[in-house]
Design a protein around this motif. Structure first.
Motif, PDB file in Angstrom:
ATOM      1  N   ILE A   1       0.133  13.056   7.629  1.00 51.60           N
ATOM      2  CA  ILE A   1       1.385  14.181   7.461  1.00 51.60           C
ATOM      3  C   ILE A   1       1.824  13.475   6.088  1.00 51.60           C
ATOM      4  O   ILE A   1       2.372  14.214   5.524  1.00 51.60           O
ATOM      5  N   LYS A   2       2.929  12.031   6.793  1.00 50.37           N
ATOM      6  CA  LYS A   2       3.752  11.747   5.806  1.00 50.37           C
ATOM      7  C   LYS A   2       3.277  11.364   4.195  1.00 50.37           C
ATOM      8  O   LYS A   2       4.466  11.693   3.183  1.00 50.37           O
ATOM      9  N   SER A   3       2.256  10.429   4.186  1.00 50.93           N
ATOM     10  CA  SER A   3       1.522  10.242   3.295  1.00 50.93           C
ATOM     11  C   SER A   3       1.088  11.693   2.253  1.00 50.93           C
ATOM     12  O   SER A   3       0.581  12.565   2.271  1.00 50.93           O
TER      13      SER A   3
ATOM     14  N   PHE B   1       1.543  11.571  12.774  1.00 53.46           N
ATOM     15  CA  PHE B   1       2.775  11.923  11.244  1.00 53.46           C
ATOM     16  C   PHE B   1       3.107  11.056  10.712  1.00 53.46           C
ATOM     17  O   PHE B   1       3.386  11.381   8.997  1.00 53.46           O
ATOM     18  N   ASN B   2       1.906   9.085  10.565  1.00 54.66           N
ATOM     19  CA  ASN B   2       1.925   8.895   9.507  1.00 54.66           C
ATOM     20  C   ASN B   2       0.888   9.224   7.970  1.00 54.66           C
ATOM     21  O   ASN B   2       1.027   9.324   6.300  1.00 54.66           O
TER      22      ASN B   2
END
Length: 65
Positions: free
Chosen positions: A63-65, A60-61
């Motif tokens: 994807i979020k970045s 998720f980190n």
């Protein structure tokens, strides 16, 4: 109702006469084995859960970045 009482009394008689009960020392030994296995299994489950949680958080980190 008489059938239920008869069944229960026959079950107790079966337990008294036909069941071979283990010695107290064997019961203690096997209880310790089960307790140790349960603790080890719980720790392994916790470790796999933590690895999966960190992996998902990492994905998720990314994807979020």
């Amino acid at each position: 109702m008489a059938n239920i009482v008869n069944y229960i009394s026959e079950a107790f008689e079966e337990l008294k006469s036909n069941v071979t009960w283990p010695e107290w020392s064997e019961v203690q030994r096997l209880t310790i084995v089960v307790a140790v296995f349960s603790i080890v299994f719980a720790l392994v489950t916790w470790g796999v859960d933590e690895m999966c949680a960190k992996s998902i958080a990492g994905i998720f980190n990314l994807i979020k970045s």
